[in-house]
Design an enzyme around this catalytic site. Structure first.
Site, short mmCIF file in Angstrom:
data_model
loop_
_atom_site.label_atom_id
_atom_site.label_comp_id
_atom_site.label_asym_id
_atom_site.label_seq_id
_atom_site.Cartn_x
_atom_site.Cartn_y
_atom_site.Cartn_z
N MET A 1 0.84 -1.18 0.00
CA MET A 1 0.00 0.00 0.00
C MET A 1 0.89 1.24 0.00
O MET A 1 1.44 1.61 1.03
CB MET A 1 -0.90 0.00 1.23
CG MET A 1 -1.68 1.28 1.39
SD MET A 1 -2.68 1.36 2.89
CE MET A 1 -1.45 1.85 4.07
N PRO A 2 1.05 1.91 -1.13
CA PRO A 2 1.83 3.14 -1.15
C PRO A 2 1.11 4.25 -0.39
O PRO A 2 -0.11 4.40 -0.48
CB PRO A 2 1.92 3.50 -2.63
CG PRO A 2 1.55 2.27 -3.37
CD PRO A 2 0.65 1.50 -2.46
N TYR A 3 1.90 5.02 0.34
CA TYR A 3 1.39 6.17 1.09
C TYR A 3 2.33 7.33 0.84
O TYR A 3 3.52 7.23 1.08
CB TYR A 3 1.32 5.83 2.57
CG TYR A 3 1.11 7.02 3.47
CD1 TYR A 3 -0.13 7.64 3.56
CD2 TYR A 3 2.16 7.54 4.22
CE1 TYR A 3 -0.33 8.73 4.38
CE2 TYR A 3 1.97 8.63 5.04
CZ TYR A 3 0.74 9.22 5.13
OH TYR A 3 0.55 10.32 5.93
N HIS B 1 -2.55 5.81 -1.36
CA HIS B 1 -3.07 6.87 -0.50
C HIS B 1 -2.15 8.07 -0.58
O HIS B 1 -0.93 7.93 -0.47
CB HIS B 1 -3.16 6.39 0.95
CG HIS B 1 -4.07 5.23 1.12
ND1 HIS B 1 -5.37 5.37 1.51
CD2 HIS B 1 -3.88 3.90 0.91
CE1 HIS B 1 -5.94 4.17 1.56
NE2 HIS B 1 -5.05 3.27 1.19
#
Length: 64
Positions: free
Chosen positions: A1-3, A40
């Site tokens: 999940m990239p943030y 995100h």
């Protein structure tokens, strides 16, 4: 999940922020193969008086 947590000084329009989110997401998809629905991005706007560089606050720098 990239943030991604992007901090900028205040002043960007809603349209500019939407473009940032879109283009950052596209970059993660094209370069890293990430899924857009897992990406995100948070944009934090900082008052000029709370941001400094080159030894001065940004609000003072912009007066020069």
């Amino acid at each position: 999940m990239p943030y991604i947590n992007l901090q900028i000084t205040k002043g960007a329009t809603r349209e500019q922020k939407a473009q940032i989110v879109r283009e950052f997401t596209e970059t993660l998809v094209s370069i890293l193969g990430k899924k857009p629905e897992h990406t995100h991005i948070v944009i934090e706007e900082i008052d000029d008086e709370n941001w400094g560089f080159s030894g001065v606050l940004t609000d003072e720098f912009r007066k020069q």
